[in-house]
Scaffold this active site. Structure first.
Site, PDB file in Angstrom:
ATOM      1  N   GLU A   1       0.951  -1.262   0.026  1.00 38.84           N
ATOM      2  CA  GLU A   1       0.001  -0.011  -0.158  1.00 38.84           C
ATOM      3  C   GLU A   1       0.832   1.316  -0.244  1.00 38.84           C
ATOM      4  OE1 GLU A   1      -3.307  -0.188   2.838  1.00 38.84           O
ATOM      5  OE2 GLU A   1      -3.966  -2.082   2.074  1.00 38.84           O
TER       6      GLU A   1
ATOM      7  N   GLU B   1      -4.499  -8.889  -0.126  1.00 42.25           N
ATOM      8  CA  GLU B   1      -5.500  -8.571   1.374  1.00 42.25           C
ATOM      9  C   GLU B   1      -6.754  -8.366   0.883  1.00 42.25           C
ATOM     10  OE1 GLU B   1      -4.343  -5.458   3.800  1.00 42.25           O
ATOM     11  OE2 GLU B   1      -1.986  -5.769   3.356  1.00 42.25           O
TER      12      GLU B   1
HETATM   13  O1  AHR Z   1      -4.521  -6.162   7.205  1.00 43.02           O
HETATM   14  C1  AHR Z   1      -4.529  -4.876   8.063  1.00 43.02           C
HETATM   15  C2  AHR Z   1      -3.793  -3.703   7.317  1.00 43.02           C
HETATM   16  O2  AHR Z   1      -4.673  -3.424   6.159  1.00 43.02           O
HETATM   17  C3  AHR Z   1      -2.744  -4.164   6.297  1.00 43.02           C
HETATM   18  O3  AHR Z   1      -1.748  -3.926   7.367  1.00 43.02           O
HETATM   19  C4  AHR Z   1      -2.690  -3.124   5.416  1.00 43.02           C
HETATM   20  O4  AHR Z   1      -1.848  -3.466   4.124  1.00 43.02           O
HETATM   21  C5  AHR Z   1      -4.022  -2.860   4.986  1.00 43.02           C
HETATM   22  O5  AHR Z   1      -4.468  -1.346   5.179  1.00 43.02           O
END
Ligand code: AHR
Length: 519
Positions: free
Chosen positions: A191, A325
């Site tokens: 991110e 994710e």
């Molecule tokens: O999964 C929790 C967080 O969510 C991660 O660290 C980040 O990449 C995302 O914003």
């Protein structure tokens, strides 16, 4: 799974409510792409009790463990056949300095993003690789682009993968592992448009080129087909800034010179309706059940947007989309540290998981890796632990039921899904996918989103079925959960089915996920 030979059972037919029939036709003559097992990947970040307590208890713990890694969690994960684990973050990855996590004396640092707690670094590179070995999985390493350097990441990869006796390889051997490890997946930042450094797309592209060039995998066993997938940071939404991001990275890749490359583009998607006031994981009714399932289906539009851009620059689909994710993000369990992202997991999440996995399977030609967030004790977890106690969540059961889809060949199905409505929300009543498993069997997954009504599935297979075996996961209520005191409220049960006029008739209960093989 129990095998049930087909027979007409009058009592079951009477049970099916009139008007709830969905016809599904399987077209085995048009096999699609392989559904990579890696779409069933997991994510373990140094966040709350995701790693410390959830995986690592230390060798001195009273909780049974092997070299500090808790045995109950290992056994549960082994049974899931987890293909890969992304580690050490997440946002944490962009603050992680790997040298703190090797050797006899570990650095004591902080975890500023997640609760500002002490990071003991007792779970480092060797412990992660040992954990993977114990559960039978592969490494997806995220390197620090935000606060690290290209050299630091390059050193880490040399330390991990060099067979040649460099100083770093000798240091690895001195720390207990003479043979090089394998790293099949390398995430280059996380991110980077947000917690990873709030970079502009152009700035990130410059970083990507350098990390791609210099952060090398030296393991001789990872040449050619076995090569490491370098995964660039990709989008996290449909907004213009994310469209620009994907455009910039893909366009940059298209114009690349010999000196750098990438094989994957990441995409993150959480099911959240309001980031400021998130839904509760447990305290909800049918309205919120329908709202969350509707929200999760919006990933279709997100994927279409970004796959569309990828197709423009990469029509041959060389670059994998890596959904590294995904999952539901609710308000934290009351009484827990809000920075630890602890949440319960209900039957609603089981359906959410199945719907997302189906969506990935339908785009298997492009989506070749995915990682649910997260594995233990964090967000939409497989497993919850409390000291020596452990409980498997409804999402765990879905992942287990979907094992036959790992590396299976996608088989198209056609059906009229019908509708299920709650208030102003209308959803498809049914979702379904099919695949030819590695075991040669035809596997189907059918999700009934209707919170109240069973659905009769009238299945045309194009072949005569001799037997069917499988399981269904439903629950007493939409918000049913498994707890440490009551761990089996949501558990898969064997299915029954009947042959009728050359077709297969199956009655799937409300709010359920059903996976079965036909022979
Ligand atoms: O999964 C929790 C967080 O969510 C991660 O660290 C980040 O990449 C995302 O914003």
């Amino acid at each position: 799974m129990r095998t049930i030979f087909l027979c007409v059972a009058l009592s079951s037919l009477v049970f099916v409510a009139a008007g709830q029939t969905v016809e599904i036709t399987v077209d085995a003559s048009r096999p699609g792409p392989t559904i990579s097992r890696h779409i069933f990947g997991q994510f373990a970040e140094h966040l709350g009790t995701g790693v410390y307590e959830g995986i690592w208890v230390g060798p001195e713990s009273k909780i049974p463990n092997t070299r500090g890694i808790r045995s109950d969690v290992v056994n549960a994960l082994k049974a899931l056949k987890v293909p890969n684990v992304r580690w050490p973050g997440g946002c944490f990855a962009d603050e992680y300095h790997w040298r703190n996590g090797i050797g006899p004396k570990r650095g004591i640092t902080l975890n500023p993003t997640w609760g500002g707690v002490i990071e003991p670094n007792t779970f480092g590179t060797h412990e992660f690789m040992d954990f993977l070995d114990q559960i039978g999985s592969e490494a997806f390493l995220s390197v620090n682009v935000g606060s690290g350097t290209v050299q630091e990441a390059a050193d880490w990869m040399e330390y991990i993968t060099s067979e040649q006796q460099t100083d770093l390889a000798k240091q690895r051997a001195a720390n207990g592992h003479p043979a090089p490890y394998k790293i099949p997946f390398l995430g280059i930042g996380n991110e980077s448009w947000d917690c990873g450094g709030n970079m502009s797309p152009d700035f990130y592209l410059s970083q990507l080129k350098m990390y791609s060039r210099f952060v090398r995998n030296f393991n001789p066993a990872q040449k050619g087909d076995q090569g490491m997938m370098r995964i660039a940071v990709g989008p996290g939404g449909t907004e213009q800034r994310f469209v620009d991001w994907t455009e910039t990275v893909m366009k940059g890749w298209k114009a690349r010179q010999w000196s750098w490359d990438m094989e994957g583009l990441s995409l993150h998607n959480y099911t959240v309706i309001n980031w400021e006031k998130k839904h509760s994981a447990t305290d909800f009714g049918e309205k919120e059940y329908a709202e969350i399932l509707k929200k999760t289906l919006e990933i279709n539009a997100l994927l279409d947007t970004h796959i569309g851009i990828m197709d423009k620059y990469d029509p041959e689909k060389k670059i994998a989309l890596v959904v590294d994710e995904w999952g539901a993000w609710y308000s934290p369990t009351p009484g827990t540290n809000p920075g630890f992202l602890v949440q319960q997991n209900s039957q609603r999440d089981a359906l959410l998981a199945a719907l997302n996995l189906n969506i990935f399977a339908r785009r298997a030609d492009r989506i070749r890796t995915a990682n649910i967030a997260q594995m233990v004790n964090v967000l939409q977890a497989m497993i919850l632990t409390d000291k020596e106690k452990i409980v498997l969540t409804p999402t765990y059961h879905v992942f287990k039921m979907y094992i036959p889809f790992q590396d299976a060949t996608f088989v198209p199905v056609t059906f009229n899904a019908g509708t299920y409505s709650n208030g102003s929300i209308t959803l498809p009543r049914v979702d379904a996918i099919a695949a030819k498993g590695m075991d040669g069997k035809l596997w189907l997954s059918i999700t009934n989103l209707d919170a109240n009504k069973a659905v009769e599935i009238d299945l045309t297979l194009g072949v005569n079925a001799r037997s069917v075996s499988g399981q269904t996961l439903t629950s007493p209520k939409v918000d049913s959960i498994n707890t440490f005191d009551s761990p089996k409220t949501v558990e898969p049960k064997p299915i029954s089915a009947q042959a009728q006029g050359g077709k297969l008739i199956l009655n799937v209960p409300p709010r359920s996920v059903t996976v079965f093989a036909v022979e």
